[in-house]
Write a protein that holds these residues in place. Structure first.
Motif, PDB file in Angstrom:
ATOM      1  N   ARG A 173      -3.303   7.847   0.625  1.00 57.06           N
ATOM      2  CA  ARG A 173      -2.171   8.343  -0.164  1.00 57.06           C
ATOM      3  C   ARG A 173      -1.575   9.588   0.481  1.00 57.06           C
ATOM      4  O   ARG A 173      -0.352   9.722   0.613  1.00 57.06           O
ATOM      5  CB  ARG A 173      -2.624   8.657  -1.587  1.00 57.06           C
ATOM      6  CG  ARG A 173      -1.462   8.988  -2.549  1.00 57.06           C
ATOM      7  CD  ARG A 173      -1.945   9.581  -3.858  1.00 57.06           C
ATOM      8  NE  ARG A 173      -2.462  10.932  -3.640  1.00 57.06           N
ATOM      9  CZ  ARG A 173      -1.674  12.015  -3.528  1.00 57.06           C
ATOM     10  NH1 ARG A 173      -0.359  11.896  -3.600  1.00 57.06           N
ATOM     11  NH2 ARG A 173      -2.209  13.191  -3.330  1.00 57.06           N
ATOM     12  N   SER A 197      -0.266   4.512  -7.908  1.00 58.32           N
ATOM     13  CA  SER A 197      -0.876   3.379  -8.595  1.00 58.32           C
ATOM     14  C   SER A 197      -1.651   2.529  -7.581  1.00 58.32           C
ATOM     15  O   SER A 197      -1.608   2.780  -6.366  1.00 58.32           O
ATOM     16  CB  SER A 197       0.194   2.531  -9.280  1.00 58.32           C
ATOM     17  OG  SER A 197       1.107   2.006  -8.328  1.00 58.32           O
ATOM     18  N   GLY A 198      -2.350   1.510  -8.085  1.00 54.13           N
ATOM     19  CA  GLY A 198      -3.095   0.611  -7.209  1.00 54.13           C
ATOM     20  C   GLY A 198      -4.361   1.247  -6.671  1.00 54.13           C
ATOM     21  O   GLY A 198      -4.688   2.410  -6.954  1.00 54.13           O
ATOM     22  N   ARG A 199      -5.089   0.465  -5.875  1.00 58.81           N
ATOM     23  CA  ARG A 199      -6.345   0.948  -5.299  1.00 58.81           C
ATOM     24  C   ARG A 199      -6.085   1.505  -3.909  1.00 58.81           C
ATOM     25  O   ARG A 199      -6.234   0.826  -2.892  1.00 58.81           O
ATOM     26  CB  ARG A 199      -7.366  -0.184  -5.246  1.00 58.81           C
ATOM     27  CG  ARG A 199      -7.780  -0.683  -6.624  1.00 58.81           C
ATOM     28  CD  ARG A 199      -8.845  -1.751  -6.511  1.00 58.81           C
ATOM     29  NE  ARG A 199      -9.292  -2.186  -7.835  1.00 58.81           N
ATOM     30  CZ  ARG A 199     -10.233  -3.105  -8.025  1.00 58.81           C
ATOM     31  NH1 ARG A 199     -10.816  -3.695  -6.974  1.00 58.81           N
ATOM     32  NH2 ARG A 199     -10.588  -3.449  -9.254  1.00 58.81           N
ATOM     33  N   THR A 231       0.831  -1.205   0.000  1.00 52.02           N
ATOM     34  CA  THR A 231       0.000   0.000   0.000  1.00 52.02           C
ATOM     35  C   THR A 231       0.867   1.257   0.000  1.00 52.02           C
ATOM     36  O   THR A 231       0.590   2.222  -0.727  1.00 52.02           O
ATOM     37  CB  THR A 231      -0.937   0.012   1.217  1.00 52.02           C
ATOM     38  OG1 THR A 231      -1.806  -1.118   1.146  1.00 52.02           O
ATOM     39  CG2 THR A 231      -1.771   1.287   1.264  1.00 52.02           C
ATOM     40  N   ASP A 287       2.342   1.657  -3.503  1.00 54.96           N
ATOM     41  CA  ASP A 287       1.327   2.109  -4.455  1.00 54.96           C
ATOM     42  C   ASP A 287       0.965   3.569  -4.219  1.00 54.96           C
ATOM     43  O   ASP A 287       0.764   4.339  -5.177  1.00 54.96           O
ATOM     44  CB  ASP A 287       0.070   1.247  -4.338  1.00 54.96           C
ATOM     45  CG  ASP A 287       0.257  -0.148  -4.916  1.00 54.96           C
ATOM     46  OD1 ASP A 287       1.252  -0.349  -5.647  1.00 54.96           O
ATOM     47  OD2 ASP A 287      -0.580  -1.030  -4.647  1.00 54.96           O
ATOM     48  N   SER A 292      -6.918   4.815  -1.384  1.00 56.13           N
ATOM     49  CA  SER A 292      -7.777   5.984  -1.212  1.00 56.13           C
ATOM     50  C   SER A 292      -6.930   7.251  -1.155  1.00 56.13           C
ATOM     51  O   SER A 292      -5.745   7.212  -0.799  1.00 56.13           O
ATOM     52  CB  SER A 292      -8.599   5.859   0.077  1.00 56.13           C
ATOM     53  OG  SER A 292      -7.767   5.976   1.222  1.00 56.13           O
TER      54      SER A 292
END
Length: 343
Positions: free
Chosen positions: A38, A30-32, A22, A25, A34
């Protein structure tokens, strides 16, 4: 966290209360992840002074993280090429890449360990350039290569057009017969300047006055060329196909020096000879700007040219640009006191 503990992606993840994936990302966008997560991860990374491991990232992409830069060894003393080098290096740094300098004095049995190549004004007949272009590595050249091969990308300037603009300025300043000192046609830049001069002379009915010198010409060679042009006008043939005269005795009243540094070499000679000759350069530099009087010159904007070449190479590497892409690099004419119009 200990004061001497290195800050890694694991450190950031632990401090932010998220997994390593996480955190990675979030920092890469990138990636899922929120937006709130982030922002938290980015804030923690900034607070801890986290710096991504560029080497690991390049390894994941099967990349060396380095591009090669070739400049002709005979030109490395030129301030133009030093500025060009800085432009390439600065742009590479923006992409988190290093630069390996390759000169024509380096003969190697294997291809350099780089992702791609930038060729600064490659000279025809240079065996190192030929071998580099045969490696199959993505390649961008500043000006076209005067040989059978062509680079995947080319950044070039309209030198012949700009020279015509310079010659028009000299004509408006009262010069009727400009002369030219130029390097050989091994370089696309020098060939373009030479061609532009010949075309301008033909269009205006002016007999050419040309003296060619080597690319690594010494001050003595430059001054000898200027003396030959000053003494021309009587139809005396020059060496190696140079044209020195055939103009009905009309003397040279303006001199354009193409090689970098040539104009400042001949300026004292013109003063000592008492020659009423306008003086201009095809390459601007600190020396031409600070000369007395300051010398009219074409600003090739070398730092920007280097950056443009590097950027095109990165676009080729990423697929954002296709092989065969050409871009025009703008150059400018800087008019100064050395070509002040005659009263």
């Amino acid at each position: 966290m200990q004061a001497d503990e290195p800050v890694t992606i694991l450190t950031v993840a632990r401090e932010a209360g998220v997994s390593k994936t996480t955190a990675s990302d979030a920092l890469r966008g990138s990636g899922r992840v929120s937006e709130r997560t982030r922002e938290t991860v980015v804030a923690v990374a900034e607070r801890l002074g986290y710096v991504p491991n560029g080497s690991a990232r390049h390894l994941r992409r099967a990349s060396t993280g380095t591009i090669g830069l070739h400049v002709p060894e005979v030109l490395t003393r030129s301030s133009y090429y030093m500025s060009f080098v800085f432009g390439v290096v600065e742009q590479a740094a923006r992409h988190d890449y290093d630069v390996t300098l390759i000169t024509s004095g380096q003969r190697r049995a294997r291809a350099p360990r780089v992702d791609g190549l930038v060729l600064g004004d490659p000279l025809g007949g240079d065996p190192v350039v030929e071998s580099l272009m045969a490696t199959g590595l993505p390649t961008v050249s500043c000006e076209r290569f005067p040989g059978a091969r062509q680079a995947d990308g080319v950044v070039w300037s309209e030198h012949a057009l700009m020279l015509a603009r310079l010659l028009d300025h000299l004509r408006s300043a009262g010069a009727a017969r400009p002369g030219l000192i130029v390097a050989g046609d091994e370089s696309d830049w020098a060939a373009s300047v030479h061609r532009g001069y010949q075309e301008w002379c033909a269009a205006h009915g002016v007999a050419p006055l040309v003296r060619r010198v080597s690319f690594d010409a010494t001050g003595d060679e430059i001054r000898a060329a200027a003396r030959a042009l000053l003494g021309a006008g009587d139809g005396t043939p020059g060496a190696a196909g140079d044209m020195l005269g055939a103009g009905g005795g009309m003397p040279m009243d303006a001199l354009v020096c193409a090689p970098a540094g040539a104009s400042t070499e001949v300026a004292p000679l013109l003063r000592e000879a008492g020659a009423n000759v306008l003086l201009a350069s095809c390459v601007d530099s600190a020396a031409t700007r600070m000369a007395d009087p300051p010398i009219t010159a074409i600003d090739l904007r070398p730092r920007e040219a280097g950056a443009s070449c590097a950027e095109l190479l990165f676009e080729l590497l990423s697929g954002a640009a296709q092989p065969g892409t050409e871009r025009v690099h703008p150059i400018e004419l800087e008019i100064r006191a050395s070509t002040t119009p005659r009263p």
